[in-house]
Write a protein that holds these residues in place. Structure first.
Motif, PDB file in Angstrom:
ATOM      1  N   LEU A 268      24.262   6.089  27.903  1.00  0.00           N
ATOM      2  CA  LEU A 268      24.926   7.071  28.751  1.00  0.00           C
ATOM      3  C   LEU A 268      25.952   7.711  27.343  1.00  0.00           C
ATOM      4  O   LEU A 268      26.765   7.068  26.795  1.00  0.00           O
ATOM      5  CB  LEU A 268      25.928   6.735  29.541  1.00  0.00           C
ATOM      6  N   HIS A 269      26.001   9.235  27.024  1.00  0.00           N
ATOM      7  CA  HIS A 269      26.532   9.638  25.855  1.00  0.00           C
ATOM      8  C   HIS A 269      27.566  10.652  26.299  1.00  0.00           C
ATOM      9  O   HIS A 269      27.334  11.488  27.339  1.00  0.00           O
ATOM     10  CB  HIS A 269      25.514  10.286  24.739  1.00  0.00           C
TER      11      HIS A 269
ATOM     12  N   PHE B  94      32.283  14.192  31.279  1.00  0.00           N
ATOM     13  CA  PHE B  94      31.314  13.178  31.910  1.00  0.00           C
ATOM     14  C   PHE B  94      30.620  12.389  30.650  1.00  0.00           C
ATOM     15  O   PHE B  94      30.412  13.024  29.721  1.00  0.00           O
ATOM     16  CB  PHE B  94      30.251  13.988  32.750  1.00  0.00           C
ATOM     17  N   VAL B  95      29.993  11.251  31.188  1.00  0.00           N
ATOM     18  CA  VAL B  95      28.928  10.700  30.147  1.00  0.00           C
ATOM     19  C   VAL B  95      27.502  11.061  30.864  1.00  0.00           C
ATOM     20  O   VAL B  95      27.358  11.232  31.938  1.00  0.00           O
ATOM     21  CB  VAL B  95      29.166   9.226  29.969  1.00  0.00           C
TER      22      VAL B  95
ATOM     23  N   GLY C 108      30.630   6.692  24.578  1.00  0.00           N
ATOM     24  CA  GLY C 108      29.420   6.400  25.648  1.00  0.00           C
ATOM     25  C   GLY C 108      29.540   5.143  26.317  1.00  0.00           C
ATOM     26  O   GLY C 108      30.636   4.283  25.943  1.00  0.00           O
ATOM     27  N   VAL C 109      28.699   4.789  27.278  1.00  0.00           N
ATOM     28  CA  VAL C 109      29.013   3.546  28.218  1.00  0.00           C
ATOM     29  C   VAL C 109      27.421   3.131  28.167  1.00  0.00           C
ATOM     30  O   VAL C 109      26.476   3.635  28.183  1.00  0.00           O
ATOM     31  CB  VAL C 109      29.171   3.978  29.812  1.00  0.00           C
ATOM     32  N   ILE C 110      27.322   1.701  28.116  1.00  0.00           N
ATOM     33  CA  ILE C 110      26.121   1.019  27.971  1.00  0.00           C
ATOM     34  C   ILE C 110      25.233   1.194  29.530  1.00  0.00           C
ATOM     35  O   ILE C 110      25.884   1.418  30.590  1.00  0.00           O
ATOM     36  CB  ILE C 110      26.222  -0.554  27.906  1.00  0.00           C
ATOM     37  N   TYR C 111      23.962   1.555  29.362  1.00  0.00           N
ATOM     38  CA  TYR C 111      22.988   2.031  30.350  1.00  0.00           C
ATOM     39  C   TYR C 111      22.827   1.329  31.640  1.00  0.00           C
ATOM     40  O   TYR C 111      22.830   1.647  32.751  1.00  0.00           O
ATOM     41  CB  TYR C 111      21.529   2.301  29.993  1.00  0.00           C
ATOM     42  N   ASN C 112      23.294  -0.177  31.337  1.00  0.00           N
ATOM     43  CA  ASN C 112      22.953  -1.027  32.354  1.00  0.00           C
ATOM     44  C   ASN C 112      24.411  -1.557  33.043  1.00  0.00           C
ATOM     45  O   ASN C 112      24.310  -2.756  33.543  1.00  0.00           O
ATOM     46  CB  ASN C 112      22.245  -2.295  32.082  1.00  0.00           C
TER      47      ASN C 112
ATOM     48  N   ASP D 220      22.222   2.524  21.221  1.00  0.00           N
ATOM     49  CA  ASP D 220      22.735   2.689  22.633  1.00  0.00           C
ATOM     50  C   ASP D 220      23.030   1.269  23.434  1.00  0.00           C
ATOM     51  O   ASP D 220      23.662   1.170  24.105  1.00  0.00           O
ATOM     52  CB  ASP D 220      21.607   3.523  23.422  1.00  0.00           C
ATOM     53  N   LEU D 221      22.525   0.251  22.726  1.00  0.00           N
ATOM     54  CA  LEU D 221      22.631  -1.222  23.134  1.00  0.00           C
ATOM     55  C   LEU D 221      23.839  -1.644  22.852  1.00  0.00           C
ATOM     56  O   LEU D 221      24.304  -2.838  23.226  1.00  0.00           O
ATOM     57  CB  LEU D 221      21.280  -2.134  22.591  1.00  0.00           C
ATOM     58  N   LEU D 222      24.396  -0.673  21.597  1.00  0.00           N
ATOM     59  CA  LEU D 222      26.037  -1.178  21.212  1.00  0.00           C
ATOM     60  C   LEU D 222      27.031  -0.652  22.168  1.00  0.00           C
ATOM     61  O   LEU D 222      28.272  -0.834  21.911  1.00  0.00           O
ATOM     62  CB  LEU D 222      26.266  -1.013  19.622  1.00  0.00           C
ATOM     63  N   LEU D 223      26.547   0.243  23.161  1.00  0.00           N
ATOM     64  CA  LEU D 223      27.653   1.075  23.586  1.00  0.00           C
ATOM     65  C   LEU D 223      28.469   0.115  24.490  1.00  0.00           C
ATOM     66  O   LEU D 223      28.024  -1.157  25.367  1.00  0.00           O
ATOM     67  CB  LEU D 223      27.131   2.087  24.923  1.00  0.00           C
TER      68      LEU D 223
END
Length: 182
Positions: free
Chosen positions: A61-62, A117-118, A145-149, A170-173
């Motif tokens: 999420l960006h 918003f992200v 951003g926020v990690i997707y999971n 994205d895995l580092l968010l």
């Protein structure tokens, strides 16, 4: 153009008026005057982006922070995605809530995502071409951003476990709880 509320303030589903006949179809994908008249929001976009992805890809999420925060108008020209927007405006009554909308080349729906918003999407079709307009220019130093999971957000991306494809970046968010204000 029809406007549908999503339950998150100013995050809107936009359904264009499509003219179809045996030759194909035509629709106006964006008109600044109509957008502003129907939504009361600014329709000034300064940058268009496009991505191509395959099944199982989750992007996000960006967001962009500060003076580079962006509103987006997103759509799909080939394939289908689950598009997700999360309200991260601290003063919003829907802070931490998300909306998930299927966008496809077939349904021609668009999602307007305001600043604060992200945003992310998962690819539900074999491949997808994803387009979006931004109301502000990209600035690498302003990425967040926020990690997707994230378990607090509990987003169902509609991709079976083990079939997700996530970028190393994205895995580092960070988790939602650690998000700095945008």
């Amino acid at each position: 153009m029809e406007i549908e509320q999503t339950g998150l303030k100013d995050c809107l589903i936009i359904k264009p008026r499509v003219f179809e006949d045996p030759r194909g179809y035509f629709f106006e994908s964006f008109n600044q005057n109509t957008f502003e008249e129907k939504t009361g929001l600014s329709g000034r976009f300064v940058q268009d982006n496009q991505s191509y992805s395959s099944y199982g890809v989750i992007r996000g999420l960006h967001a962009q922070t500060g003076e580079f925060a962006q509103a987006k108008l997103v759509r799909v020209t080939k394939g289908e995605v689950l598009d997700v927007a999360v309200d991260v405006r601290p003063s919003s009554p829907t802070y931490g809530k998300h909306v998930a909308v299927r966008l496809s080349a077939e349904n021609k729906l668009q999602l307007y995502i305001p600043r604060g918003f992200v945003h992310g999407f998962s690819v539900l079709s074999e491949t997808v071409e994803f387009l979006y307009k931004c109301d502000n220019f990209y600035n690498k130093a302003s990425e967040t951003g926020v990690i997707y999971n994230d378990p607090d957000l509990n987003i169902d991306w509609l991709i079976p476990e083990g079939m997700e494809s996530i970028s190393d970046k994205d895995l580092l968010l960070k988790p939602f709880a650690e998000l700095k204000h945008i």
